[in-house]
Design a protein around this motif. Structure first.
Motif, PDB file in Angstrom:
ATOM      1  N   ASP A  98      25.303  14.296  19.109  1.00 10.90           N
ATOM      2  CA  ASP A  98      25.712  13.550  20.295  1.00 10.90           C
ATOM      3  C   ASP A  98      27.220  13.343  20.238  1.00 10.90           C
ATOM      4  O   ASP A  98      27.754  12.874  19.222  1.00 10.90           O
ATOM      5  CB  ASP A  98      25.018  12.188  20.352  1.00 10.90           C
ATOM      6  CG  ASP A  98      23.522  12.307  20.577  1.00 10.90           C
ATOM      7  OD1 ASP A  98      23.076  13.349  21.093  1.00 10.90           O
ATOM      8  OD2 ASP A  98      22.794  11.357  20.223  1.00 10.90           O
ATOM      9  N   ASP A  99      27.900  13.678  21.301  1.00 14.33           N
ATOM     10  CA  ASP A  99      29.352  13.533  21.390  1.00 14.33           C
ATOM     11  C   ASP A  99      29.692  12.515  22.476  1.00 14.33           C
ATOM     12  O   ASP A  99      29.192  12.611  23.597  1.00 14.33           O
ATOM     13  CB  ASP A  99      30.006  14.871  21.736  1.00 14.33           C
ATOM     14  CG  ASP A  99      29.769  15.922  20.666  1.00 14.33           C
ATOM     15  OD1 ASP A  99      29.859  15.581  19.477  1.00 14.33           O
ATOM     16  OD2 ASP A  99      29.497  17.092  21.025  1.00 14.33           O
ATOM     17  N   TYR A 100      30.549  11.564  22.133  1.00 19.81           N
ATOM     18  CA  TYR A 100      30.957  10.526  23.076  1.00 19.81           C
ATOM     19  C   TYR A 100      32.471  10.552  23.265  1.00 19.81           C
ATOM     20  O   TYR A 100      33.227  10.709  22.306  1.00 19.81           O
ATOM     21  CB  TYR A 100      30.596   9.136  22.556  1.00 19.81           C
ATOM     22  CG  TYR A 100      29.131   8.883  22.315  1.00 19.81           C
ATOM     23  CD1 TYR A 100      28.308   8.367  23.311  1.00 19.81           C
ATOM     24  CD2 TYR A 100      28.564   9.137  21.064  1.00 19.81           C
ATOM     25  CE1 TYR A 100      26.963   8.104  23.075  1.00 19.81           C
ATOM     26  CE2 TYR A 100      27.222   8.884  20.821  1.00 19.81           C
ATOM     27  CZ  TYR A 100      26.426   8.371  21.825  1.00 19.81           C
ATOM     28  OH  TYR A 100      25.100   8.120  21.573  1.00 19.81           O
ATOM     29  N   VAL A 101      32.905  10.354  24.488  1.00 15.88           N
ATOM     30  CA  VAL A 101      34.283   9.963  24.769  1.00 15.88           C
ATOM     31  C   VAL A 101      34.215   8.597  25.422  1.00 15.88           C
ATOM     32  O   VAL A 101      33.481   8.401  26.404  1.00 15.88           O
ATOM     33  CB  VAL A 101      34.997  10.961  25.703  1.00 15.88           C
ATOM     34  CG1 VAL A 101      36.413  10.464  26.011  1.00 15.88           C
ATOM     35  CG2 VAL A 101      35.044  12.347  25.070  1.00 15.88           C
ATOM     36  N   VAL A 102      34.939   7.642  24.859  1.00 16.28           N
ATOM     37  CA  VAL A 102      34.902   6.282  25.378  1.00 16.28           C
ATOM     38  C   VAL A 102      36.323   5.761  25.550  1.00 16.28           C
ATOM     39  O   VAL A 102      37.279   6.305  24.982  1.00 16.28           O
ATOM     40  CB  VAL A 102      34.105   5.335  24.455  1.00 16.28           C
ATOM     41  CG1 VAL A 102      32.658   5.800  24.318  1.00 16.28           C
ATOM     42  CG2 VAL A 102      34.749   5.219  23.080  1.00 16.28           C
ATOM     43  N   ALA A 103      36.452   4.701  26.335  1.00 18.46           N
ATOM     44  CA  ALA A 103      37.738   4.060  26.580  1.00 18.46           C
ATOM     45  C   ALA A 103      37.510   2.554  26.679  1.00 18.46           C
ATOM     46  O   ALA A 103      36.368   2.077  26.704  1.00 18.46           O
ATOM     47  CB  ALA A 103      38.374   4.604  27.852  1.00 18.46           C
ATOM     48  N   ILE A 104      38.596   1.823  26.732  1.00 20.82           N
ATOM     49  CA  ILE A 104      38.534   0.363  26.850  1.00 20.82           C
ATOM     50  C   ILE A 104      38.921  -0.025  28.271  1.00 20.82           C
ATOM     51  O   ILE A 104      39.969   0.390  28.778  1.00 20.82           O
ATOM     52  CB  ILE A 104      39.481  -0.313  25.848  1.00 20.82           C
ATOM     53  CG1 ILE A 104      39.111   0.084  24.415  1.00 20.82           C
ATOM     54  CG2 ILE A 104      39.442  -1.840  26.015  1.00 20.82           C
ATOM     55  CD1 ILE A 104      40.159  -0.305  23.394  1.00 20.82           C
ATOM     56  N   LYS A 105      38.072  -0.812  28.896  1.00 24.75           N
ATOM     57  CA  LYS A 105      38.364  -1.309  30.235  1.00 24.75           C
ATOM     58  C   LYS A 105      38.035  -2.795  30.291  1.00 24.75           C
ATOM     59  O   LYS A 105      36.906  -3.201  30.007  1.00 24.75           O
ATOM     60  CB  LYS A 105      37.549  -0.553  31.288  1.00 24.75           C
ATOM     61  CG  LYS A 105      37.911  -0.943  32.722  1.00 24.75           C
ATOM     62  CD  LYS A 105      37.193  -0.064  33.734  1.00 24.75           C
ATOM     63  CE  LYS A 105      37.653  -0.358  35.156  1.00 24.75           C
ATOM     64  NZ  LYS A 105      36.970   0.499  36.148  1.00 24.75           N
ATOM     65  N   ASP A 106      39.020  -3.606  30.629  1.00 18.30           N
ATOM     66  CA  ASP A 106      38.846  -5.059  30.682  1.00 18.30           C
ATOM     67  C   ASP A 106      38.288  -5.590  29.369  1.00 18.30           C
ATOM     68  O   ASP A 106      37.458  -6.503  29.342  1.00 18.30           O
ATOM     69  CB  ASP A 106      37.928  -5.448  31.844  1.00 18.30           C
ATOM     70  CG  ASP A 106      38.474  -5.017  33.190  1.00 18.30           C
ATOM     71  OD1 ASP A 106      39.708  -5.035  33.351  1.00 18.30           O
ATOM     72  OD2 ASP A 106      37.676  -4.660  34.073  1.00 18.30           O
ATOM     73  N   GLY A 107      38.727  -5.009  28.267  1.00 19.39           N
ATOM     74  CA  GLY A 107      38.332  -5.497  26.955  1.00 19.39           C
ATOM     75  C   GLY A 107      36.968  -5.055  26.490  1.00 19.39           C
ATOM     76  O   GLY A 107      36.507  -5.483  25.427  1.00 19.39           O
ATOM     77  N   ALA A 108      36.295  -4.196  27.232  1.00 17.35           N
ATOM     78  CA  ALA A 108      34.968  -3.698  26.849  1.00 17.35           C
ATOM     79  C   ALA A 108      35.006  -2.174  26.814  1.00 17.35           C
ATOM     80  O   ALA A 108      35.900  -1.542  27.373  1.00 17.35           O
ATOM     81  CB  ALA A 108      33.910  -4.191  27.827  1.00 17.35           C
ATOM     82  N   TRP A 109      34.012  -1.574  26.153  1.00 17.46           N
ATOM     83  CA  TRP A 109      33.935  -0.129  26.039  1.00 17.46           C
ATOM     84  C   TRP A 109      33.231   0.478  27.244  1.00 17.46           C
ATOM     85  O   TRP A 109      32.201  -0.028  27.680  1.00 17.46           O
ATOM     86  CB  TRP A 109      33.208   0.263  24.756  1.00 17.46           C
ATOM     87  CG  TRP A 109      33.933  -0.163  23.519  1.00 17.46           C
ATOM     88  CD1 TRP A 109      33.664  -1.247  22.731  1.00 17.46           C
ATOM     89  CD2 TRP A 109      35.083   0.473  22.942  1.00 17.46           C
ATOM     90  NE1 TRP A 109      34.564  -1.323  21.698  1.00 17.46           N
ATOM     91  CE2 TRP A 109      35.452  -0.285  21.806  1.00 17.46           C
ATOM     92  CE3 TRP A 109      35.827   1.607  23.285  1.00 17.46           C
ATOM     93  CZ2 TRP A 109      36.525   0.064  21.000  1.00 17.46           C
ATOM     94  CZ3 TRP A 109      36.907   1.944  22.481  1.00 17.46           C
ATOM     95  CH2 TRP A 109      37.242   1.182  21.352  1.00 17.46           C
ATOM     96  N   VAL A 110      33.787   1.556  27.760  1.00 10.74           N
ATOM     97  CA  VAL A 110      33.159   2.295  28.856  1.00 10.74           C
ATOM     98  C   VAL A 110      33.000   3.758  28.443  1.00 10.74           C
ATOM     99  O   VAL A 110      33.816   4.294  27.682  1.00 10.74           O
ATOM    100  CB  VAL A 110      33.955   2.196  30.176  1.00 10.74           C
ATOM    101  CG1 VAL A 110      33.963   0.768  30.701  1.00 10.74           C
ATOM    102  CG2 VAL A 110      35.382   2.717  29.998  1.00 10.74           C
ATOM    103  N   GLN A 111      31.949   4.386  28.940  1.00 10.81           N
ATOM    104  CA  GLN A 111      31.687   5.785  28.627  1.00 10.81           C
ATOM    105  C   GLN A 111      32.440   6.700  29.585  1.00 10.81           C
ATOM    106  O   GLN A 111      32.370   6.541  30.802  1.00 10.81           O
ATOM    107  CB  GLN A 111      30.190   6.069  28.721  1.00 10.81           C
ATOM    108  CG  GLN A 111      29.822   7.521  28.439  1.00 10.81           C
ATOM    109  CD  GLN A 111      28.322   7.719  28.445  1.00 10.81           C
ATOM    110  OE1 GLN A 111      27.612   7.220  27.584  1.00 10.81           O
ATOM    111  NE2 GLN A 111      27.828   8.457  29.440  1.00 10.81           N
ATOM    112  N   ILE A 112      33.147   7.654  29.005  1.00  4.48           N
ATOM    113  CA  ILE A 112      33.876   8.642  29.791  1.00  4.48           C
ATOM    114  C   ILE A 112      33.092   9.947  29.861  1.00  4.48           C
ATOM    115  O   ILE A 112      32.985  10.573  30.920  1.00  4.48           O
ATOM    116  CB  ILE A 112      35.271   8.894  29.193  1.00  4.48           C
ATOM    117  CG1 ILE A 112      36.065   7.573  29.129  1.00  4.48           C
ATOM    118  CG2 ILE A 112      36.016   9.942  29.997  1.00  4.48           C
ATOM    119  CD1 ILE A 112      36.288   6.897  30.460  1.00  4.48           C
TER     120      ILE A 112
END
Length: 256
Positions: free
Chosen positions: A183-197
């Motif tokens: 499983d490969d994830y790209v994630v980012a931080i938005k408003d202090g929480a993690w979001v899936q890209i």
């Protein structure tokens, strides 16, 4: 790729060994729900208490210049698909509010170490604010990354075996192996929480077939899925994945 170096924070973390129990962290990762069991916190030792606060100007942070996240990345970012979840301290029914990131990470370190998960955290900068993210590994192939939103700790985890990131570009890649599949994830931080890209899966077409593994027991990759779209080859997968995360600009998170 050009980089410039600036001085910033250094975090001196001391690993301590104490009695074994678990620490409760309930994290909803969308495709993979994870749970680490916990029990009540003990009084922190002075060494751990100062772990996130012992800072000076010796560390060098490399900032990636010339990297701009793609329109595909931005579209996924705007979709705001949350991944991960808030940190629940041991024995607490609700999440705890903290005044700053040093207090928050100190509390997390104390909680983990006091319950037997002796850790050696690493501080990295995923996005471009002044709050570092903290990566730790309570057990093998179980990397967890924490960020702080100004009040609460938010975690992204599963059974992650490796992470890399494009520093200050708000772009982090993590992977795990689940059975015969990666499983490969790209994630980012938005408003202090993690979001899936982006979310991808690689593995054999049929994990039960005899020819789905090599002589070393490693899966032979013949199936690729990225953001619910099936692809025909590793090359296609890599090219599509690069729209969300370019490894040429990345640095690995090295855990000792």
């Amino acid at each position: 790729m050009e980089k410039k170096k600036i001085s910033a924070l250094v975090i001196a973390i001391c690993t301590i060994s104490i009695t074994s129990c678990g620490v409760e962290q309930i994290v909803d990762n969308g495709q993979n729900d994870t749970q680490q069991e916990t029990s009540a916190m003990e009084e922190p030792s002075p060494v751990v208490e100062d772990a996130a606060q012992n800072t000076d100007d010796n560390v060098v942070i490399e900032i990636t210049e010339g990297y701009v996240n793609s329109p595909e990345f931005q579209e996924a970012f705007d979709s705001n698909i949350r991944i991960g979840g808030p940190y629940h301290p041991a024995g607490a029914a609700e999440v705890t509010e903290y005044s700053d990131w040093q207090e928050a990470y100190d509390a997390l370190i104390q909680d983990l170490n006091s319950e037997g998960d002796s850790i050696d955290p690493k501080m990295i900068y995923v996005n471009d604010d002044d709050i570092p993210e903290m990566v730790y590994e309570p057990s093998e192939n179980n990397m967890i990354i924490a960020t702080f939103d100004g009040e609460y700790i938010n975690l992204f985890s599963s059974k992650l075996s490796s992470m890399s990131y494009i520093e200050k570009a708000n772009n982090l890649y993590a992977t795990e192996r689940v059975g015969a599949y990666y499983d490969d994830y790209v994630v980012a931080i938005k408003d202090g929480a993690w979001v899936q890209i982006a979310y991808g899966v690689r593995g054999p077409i049929d994990e039960w077939a005899e020819d789905s593994f090599d002589e070393n027991g490693e899966p032979i990759i013949s199936y690729w899925l990225l953001n619910d779209v099936e692809l025909k080859s590793q090359e296609d997968y890599d090219n599509e994945f690069k729209k969300f995360y370019d490894p040429a600009y990345a640095k690995a998170v090295e855990m000792e």
